[in-house]
Design a protein around this motif. Structure first.
Motif, PDB file in Angstrom:
ATOM      1  N   SER A 301     -55.256 -18.256  78.466  1.00 23.64           N
ATOM      2  CA  SER A 301     -55.095 -17.211  77.446  1.00 23.64           C
ATOM      3  C   SER A 301     -55.322 -17.740  76.040  1.00 23.64           C
ATOM      4  N   ASN A 302     -55.594 -16.816  75.141  1.00 25.46           N
ATOM      5  CA  ASN A 302     -55.246 -17.032  73.744  1.00 25.46           C
ATOM      6  C   ASN A 302     -53.882 -16.359  73.598  1.00 25.46           C
ATOM      7  N   ALA A 303     -52.883 -17.123  73.150  1.00 23.39           N
ATOM      8  CA  ALA A 303     -51.505 -16.612  73.142  1.00 23.39           C
ATOM      9  C   ALA A 303     -51.027 -16.208  71.746  1.00 23.39           C
ATOM     10  N   ASP A 304     -51.966 -16.045  70.808  1.00 21.31           N
ATOM     11  CA  ASP A 304     -51.571 -15.763  69.418  1.00 21.31           C
ATOM     12  C   ASP A 304     -50.906 -14.396  69.247  1.00 21.31           C
ATOM     13  N   LYS A 305     -51.410 -13.398  69.976  1.00 16.20           N
ATOM     14  CA  LYS A 305     -50.915 -12.038  69.729  1.00 16.20           C
ATOM     15  C   LYS A 305     -49.421 -11.918  70.068  1.00 16.20           C
ATOM     16  N   ALA A 306     -49.015 -12.539  71.176  1.00 19.32           N
ATOM     17  CA  ALA A 306     -47.589 -12.472  71.555  1.00 19.32           C
ATOM     18  C   ALA A 306     -46.716 -13.052  70.447  1.00 19.32           C
ATOM     19  N   LYS A 307     -47.214 -14.097  69.809  1.00 16.23           N
ATOM     20  CA  LYS A 307     -46.445 -14.723  68.742  1.00 16.23           C
ATOM     21  C   LYS A 307     -46.367 -13.790  67.528  1.00 16.23           C
ATOM     22  N   GLU A 308     -47.523 -13.203  67.181  1.00 19.33           N
ATOM     23  CA  GLU A 308     -47.566 -12.316  65.999  1.00 19.33           C
ATOM     24  C   GLU A 308     -46.757 -11.041  66.215  1.00 19.33           C
ATOM     25  N   VAL A 309     -46.947 -10.415  67.392  1.00 21.83           N
ATOM     26  CA  VAL A 309     -46.387  -9.083  67.610  1.00 21.83           C
ATOM     27  C   VAL A 309     -44.960  -9.136  68.150  1.00 21.83           C
ATOM     28  N   LEU A 310     -44.720 -10.051  69.089  1.00 16.32           N
ATOM     29  CA  LEU A 310     -43.396 -10.115  69.721  1.00 16.32           C
ATOM     30  C   LEU A 310     -42.507 -11.204  69.115  1.00 16.32           C
ATOM     31  N   GLY A 311     -43.105 -12.113  68.359  1.00 17.06           N
ATOM     32  CA  GLY A 311     -42.344 -13.261  67.883  1.00 17.06           C
ATOM     33  C   GLY A 311     -41.959 -14.170  69.044  1.00 17.06           C
ATOM     34  N   TRP A 312     -42.814 -14.200  70.057  1.00 19.24           N
ATOM     35  CA  TRP A 312     -42.534 -14.973  71.283  1.00 19.24           C
ATOM     36  C   TRP A 312     -43.608 -16.030  71.516  1.00 19.24           C
ATOM     37  N   GLU A 313     -43.182 -17.204  71.907  1.00 18.26           N
ATOM     38  CA  GLU A 313     -44.141 -18.178  72.446  1.00 18.26           C
ATOM     39  C   GLU A 313     -43.434 -19.010  73.499  1.00 18.26           C
ATOM     40  N   ALA A 314     -44.223 -19.543  74.424  1.00 25.08           N
ATOM     41  CA  ALA A 314     -43.642 -20.343  75.503  1.00 25.08           C
ATOM     42  C   ALA A 314     -43.044 -21.622  74.916  1.00 25.08           C
ATOM     43  N   LYS A 315     -41.846 -21.969  75.407  1.00 22.44           N
ATOM     44  CA  LYS A 315     -41.152 -23.150  74.871  1.00 22.44           C
ATOM     45  C   LYS A 315     -41.102 -24.294  75.875  1.00 22.44           C
ATOM     46  N   ARG A 316     -41.235 -23.953  77.148  1.00 17.89           N
ATOM     47  CA  ARG A 316     -41.072 -24.987  78.183  1.00 17.89           C
ATOM     48  C   ARG A 316     -42.422 -25.614  78.519  1.00 17.89           C
TER      49      ARG A 316
END
Ligand code: NAD
Ligand code: WQD
Length: 338
Positions: A301-316
């Motif tokens: 994936s490109n995971a940028d949108k989840a970070k921008e929109v949900l304020g979420w990113e994978a931590k583990r």
């Protein structure tokens, strides 16, 4: 919020039930235990220290579903209740279309009848098809699926998009998962596949515990750094956290939105084997075999949108995923069966 988890006894649903409860939401589960069991819910109850209301029912049964909606003042639905085995879907396409499409329609109809407007959907990276190159962005046109399972996800995304266009009260969040692996760190809940696992990580853990003799790596001649396929593996607890954010986001908006849930980092099959050996201090028996039909060389994936929109990113990280997968398997060699 009160959140109905359709298919909430399954692998991703049970971890999401735990995370939502810990975040202060109230969870109600409906599952027919077609690919799960009540024990998973009982273990979530044990972990969160409270009861979780759950119903054994088929989500296609709109009469029962309506009763469940009437008994509970639901704010949001998460739809996990699907059949998901790619190979089986080729052999049983009618069952896959019937179950996956009908569950979606039943939920939409029952929501409309009960004035519930927020819907979070378990979609899949499979809808990008083979035409799109990784990293995969939500803005890309959906591709051509290679199996009925993938088409059900493709079609359900279309149905939900059309429903949201027709009803300006409806909020739909389509979550495209990449490759969920791992388990809750307690080792009390995890993935419990029926029969011979199709997916990589359960095959790895079953090999390590001695249920399978060895892992066959499907192809060593792909155009990737080590010749084996690359995927975007994501810890199921990160995925569960993403659902908490998605449920909260769904309540703030209307219309349809698509969000990838991945890490954005590709790992090869050999990376997984080596990381699993290192994290757990063991040796895994494996061999390189022929390619599996339908596999893509690379998918992430490109995971940028989840970070921008949900304020979420994978931590583990990958080590966490390998350690927690093994912790679950070694403590539960037969899954939820005693
Ligand atoms: P799972 O099989 O563990 O969970 C699905 C649950 O839905 C099971 O508990 C099953 O009993 C239930 N169910 C199925 N049909 C039902 C019906 N008609 N009525 C009531 N319950 C029903 O699968 P999972 O890995 O937790 O996946 C959850 C969702 O995420 C699925 O829709 C799947 O397609 C999707 N998804 C999974 C992955 C993955 O790799 N695990 C990747 C992308 C998308
Ligand atoms: C991962 C990698 C295999 C088993 C599937 C669905 C997808 C999504 C997630 C639901 C690949 C290799 C595997 C084995 C191996 N599910 N492998 N030996 O194929 O990326 O995606 O699950 O939406 O739709 O297609 O996941 O876990 O099957 O495979 O070498 O015994 O591991 O070739 O490269 P995949 P997977």
């Amino acid at each position: 919020m009160k959140v109905l988890l359709a298919g909430g006894a399954g692998y991703i649903g049970s971890h999401t039930a735990l995370t939502l409860t810990e975040a202060g939401h109230e969870v109600i589960i409906v599952d027919n235990y077609d690919n799960s069991c009540e024990e998973a819910i009982l273990r979530v109850e044990e972990l969160v220290g409270k009861k979780i209301k759950h119903y054994e029912a088929d989500v296609k049964d709109t009469v029962t579903l309506d009763k469940i909606f009437k008994e509970n003042d639901i704010d949001c639905v998460i739809h996990f209740a699907g059949l998901k085995a790619v190979g089986e879907s080729v052999v049983k396409p009618i069952e896959y279309y019937r179950n996956n499409i009908d569950t979606t329609l039943s939920l939409l109809e029952t929501m409309r009848a009960n004035d519930v407007h927020n819907f979070v959907f378990s979609s899949s990276a499979t809808v990008y098809g083979a035409e799109n190159d990784s990293p995969l962005y939500e803005t890309m046109k959906k591709g051509t699926c290679t199996n009925p399972y993938g088409w059900t996800k493709w079609m359900m995304e279309q149905i939900l998009t059309d429903a949201a266009h027709a009803d300006d009260k409806l909020s739909v969040v389509l979550l495209r998962y990449f490759n969920p692996i791992g388990a809750h760190e307690s080792g009390r809940i995890g993935e419990d596949p029926t029969g011979i696992p199709n997916n990589l990580m359960p095959y790895v853990t079953q090999t390590a515990v001695g249920i399978r003799d060895h892992l066959t790596i499907f192809g060593g001649d792909y155009d990737t750094p080590d010749g084996t396929c690359q995927r975007d593996y994501i810890h199921v607890m990160d995925l569960a956290d993403g659902h908490v954010k998605a449920v909260e986001y769904a309540a703030t908006r209307k219309g349809v939105d698509i969000i990838n849930l991945g890490t954005g980092t590709p790992y090869s099959v050999l990376d997984i084997v080596h990381a699993f050996e290192k994290a757990n201090n063991l040796k895994l028996k494996y061999e390189i075999g022929p390619r599996r039909a339908g596999d893509l060389a690379v998918c992430y994936s490109n995971a940028d949108k989840a970070k921008e929109v949900l304020g979420w990113e994978a931590k583990r990280n990958l080590e966490d995923m390998c350690r927690d997968s093994w912790n679950w398997q070694k403590n539960n060699p037969n899954g939820y069966k005693k």
